[in-house]
Design a protein around this motif. Structure first.
Motif, PDB file in Angstrom:
ATOM      1  N   CYS A 107     -14.425  -6.019   2.314  1.00 32.80           N
ATOM      2  CA  CYS A 107     -14.737  -3.970   1.484  1.00 32.80           C
ATOM      3  C   CYS A 107     -15.817  -4.754   2.050  1.00 32.80           C
ATOM      4  N   CYS A 151      -8.335   1.868   1.265  1.00 31.99           N
ATOM      5  CA  CYS A 151      -8.849   1.133   0.327  1.00 31.99           C
ATOM      6  C   CYS A 151      -9.592   2.099  -1.088  1.00 31.99           C
ATOM      7  N   ARG A 206     -11.463   0.860  -3.502  1.00 31.79           N
ATOM      8  CA  ARG A 206     -12.710   0.120  -3.326  1.00 31.79           C
ATOM      9  C   ARG A 206     -13.948   0.548  -2.304  1.00 31.79           C
ATOM     10  N   CYS A 207     -13.419   0.407  -1.305  1.00 32.55           N
ATOM     11  CA  CYS A 207     -14.548   0.851   0.207  1.00 32.55           C
ATOM     12  C   CYS A 207     -14.198   1.960   0.734  1.00 32.55           C
ATOM     13  N   HIS A 246      -8.866  -6.611   4.829  1.00 34.52           N
ATOM     14  CA  HIS A 246      -9.919  -6.530   5.663  1.00 34.52           C
ATOM     15  C   HIS A 246     -11.274  -7.130   4.538  1.00 34.52           C
TER      16      HIS A 246
HETATM   17 ZN   LIG Z   1     -12.414  -2.191   1.118  1.00 38.15          ZN
END
Ligand SMILES: [Zn+2]
Length: 139
Positions: free
Chosen positions: A20, A4, A6-7, A18
Protein backbone atom coordinates in the motif's frame (compact mmCIF):
# COMPACT_ATOMS: atom_id res chain seq x y z
CA UNK A 1 -11.77 -4.99 -10.58
CA UNK A 2 -11.12 -4.38 -6.90
CA UNK A 3 -10.12 -1.04 -5.43
CA UNK A 4 -7.99 -1.04 -2.29
CA UNK A 5 -9.87 1.08 0.27
CA UNK A 6 -6.58 2.42 1.65
CA UNK A 7 -4.45 3.39 -1.34
CA UNK A 8 -7.30 3.48 -3.91
CA UNK A 9 -5.31 1.48 -6.44
CA UNK A 10 -7.31 -1.00 -8.50
CA UNK A 11 -6.45 -4.67 -8.97
CA UNK A 12 -7.79 -7.65 -10.87
CA UNK A 13 -8.47 -9.67 -7.71
CA UNK A 14 -10.12 -8.82 -4.43
CA UNK A 15 -7.59 -8.32 -1.59
CA UNK A 16 -4.74 -8.50 -4.06
CA UNK A 17 -1.35 -8.75 -2.36
CA UNK A 18 0.39 -5.41 -2.76
CA UNK A 19 2.38 -2.76 -0.95
CA UNK A 20 0.00 0.00 0.00
CA UNK A 21 1.60 3.22 -1.16
CA UNK A 22 0.74 5.51 1.75
CA UNK A 23 4.35 5.69 2.94
CA UNK A 24 7.60 4.78 1.33
CA UNK A 25 8.81 1.24 2.04
CA UNK A 26 12.34 2.07 0.91
CA UNK A 27 12.74 4.85 3.47
CA UNK A 28 12.87 2.16 6.18
CA UNK A 29 16.04 0.73 4.65
CA UNK A 30 17.83 3.74 3.22
CA UNK A 31 20.06 4.25 6.29
CA UNK A 32 20.33 0.56 7.25
CA UNK A 33 22.91 -2.11 6.42
CA UNK A 34 21.88 -4.44 3.56
CA UNK A 35 21.63 -7.31 6.06
CA UNK A 36 18.54 -5.64 7.53
CA UNK A 37 16.83 -5.61 4.13
CA UNK A 38 17.71 -9.30 3.76
CA UNK A 39 16.08 -10.04 7.13
CA UNK A 40 12.97 -8.13 6.05
CA UNK A 41 12.84 -9.96 2.72
CA UNK A 42 12.99 -13.31 4.56
CA UNK A 43 10.13 -12.27 6.85
CA UNK A 44 8.16 -10.96 3.86
CA UNK A 45 8.62 -14.25 1.98
CA UNK A 46 7.32 -16.14 5.03
CA UNK A 47 4.32 -13.79 5.21
CA UNK A 48 3.53 -14.04 1.50
CA UNK A 49 3.55 -17.84 1.71
CA UNK A 50 0.44 -17.59 3.92
CA UNK A 51 -1.90 -15.99 1.38
CA UNK A 52 -2.97 -12.55 0.19
CA UNK A 53 -1.47 -9.81 2.35
CA UNK A 54 -1.37 -6.04 2.21
CA UNK A 55 2.00 -4.61 3.20
CA UNK A 56 1.50 -1.27 4.92
CA UNK A 57 4.67 0.79 5.26
CA UNK A 58 3.99 3.30 8.03
CA UNK A 59 6.22 5.94 9.50
CA UNK A 60 7.96 3.80 12.12
CA UNK A 61 6.94 0.28 11.14
CA UNK A 62 5.85 -2.03 8.34
CA UNK A 63 2.56 -3.75 9.06
CA UNK A 64 1.13 -6.91 7.46
CA UNK A 65 -2.61 -6.76 7.04
CA UNK A 66 -5.42 -9.09 5.99
CA UNK A 67 -8.76 -7.97 7.42
CA UNK A 68 -6.73 -6.54 10.28
CA UNK A 69 -3.02 -6.13 10.91
CA UNK A 70 -1.64 -9.37 12.32
CA UNK A 71 2.09 -8.69 12.43
CA UNK A 72 4.53 -5.86 11.99
CA UNK A 73 8.26 -5.20 11.94
CA UNK A 74 10.40 -2.14 12.62
CA UNK A 75 13.81 -2.22 10.92
CA UNK A 76 16.62 -1.19 13.31
CA UNK A 77 20.34 -0.82 12.62
CA UNK A 78 21.17 -4.36 13.76
CA UNK A 79 17.91 -6.31 13.68
CA UNK A 80 14.16 -6.21 13.14
CA UNK A 81 11.87 -5.67 16.06
CA UNK A 82 8.30 -6.79 15.57
CA UNK A 83 5.22 -8.45 16.91
CA UNK A 84 2.58 -10.97 16.01
CA UNK A 85 -1.00 -10.84 17.29
CA UNK A 86 -2.19 -14.23 18.54
CA UNK A 87 -5.57 -15.30 19.93
CA UNK A 88 -3.89 -16.87 22.97
CA UNK A 89 -0.92 -16.27 25.23
CA UNK A 90 1.95 -18.32 23.92
CA UNK A 91 4.88 -18.53 26.32
CA UNK A 92 8.15 -18.96 24.45
CA UNK A 93 11.66 -17.77 25.29
CA UNK A 94 11.85 -15.89 21.97
CA UNK A 95 8.95 -13.63 22.84
CA UNK A 96 10.42 -10.60 24.59
CA UNK A 97 7.06 -9.49 25.96
CA UNK A 98 3.39 -10.38 25.75
CA UNK A 99 0.73 -7.70 26.02
CA UNK A 100 -2.86 -8.80 26.49
CA UNK A 101 -5.53 -6.48 25.16
CA UNK A 102 -8.47 -8.88 25.35
CA UNK A 103 -8.92 -12.63 25.89
CA UNK A 104 -8.46 -13.16 22.13
CA UNK A 105 -5.89 -10.46 21.40
CA UNK A 106 -2.34 -10.94 22.65
CA UNK A 107 0.57 -9.03 21.19
CA UNK A 108 3.83 -11.04 21.23
CA UNK A 109 7.01 -9.07 20.55
CA UNK A 110 10.05 -10.66 18.95
CA UNK A 111 13.43 -9.69 17.55
CA UNK A 112 14.87 -11.07 14.31
CA UNK A 113 18.67 -10.66 14.24
CA UNK A 114 19.67 -13.42 11.82
CA UNK A 115 18.17 -15.24 8.85
CA UNK A 116 18.13 -18.38 11.03
CA UNK A 117 15.50 -16.66 13.20
CA UNK A 118 13.01 -16.98 10.33
CA UNK A 119 12.58 -20.66 11.14
CA UNK A 120 9.73 -23.14 11.56
CA UNK A 121 8.76 -21.69 14.96
CA UNK A 122 8.55 -18.21 13.50
CA UNK A 123 6.56 -19.41 10.46
CA UNK A 124 4.11 -21.20 12.77
CA UNK A 125 3.56 -17.99 14.76
CA UNK A 126 3.02 -16.04 11.56
CA UNK A 127 0.49 -18.62 10.33
CA UNK A 128 -1.39 -18.44 13.62
CA UNK A 129 -1.35 -14.64 13.49
CA UNK A 130 -2.53 -14.68 9.87
CA UNK A 131 -5.66 -16.58 10.94
CA UNK A 132 -6.23 -13.84 13.54
CA UNK A 133 -5.75 -11.25 10.79
CA UNK A 134 -8.43 -13.00 8.75
CA UNK A 135 -10.57 -12.96 11.92
CA UNK A 136 -11.12 -16.70 11.47
CA UNK A 137 -10.76 -17.11 15.27
CA UNK A 138 -14.02 -15.19 15.79
CA UNK A 139 -17.31 -17.10 15.94
ZN1 LIG B 1 -3.58 -0.50 -0.95
Amino acid sequence: MWKCPRCKRTFANRNQTHTCGLHDLESHFRDKPPEIRALYDAVLAAVLALGPVTVLPEKTRIAFHVRMSFAQVTPKMGWLDGHVVLARRLEHPRFRSIQTFSPRNHLHTFRISALADVDDDFRAWLAEAYAVGEQRHLP
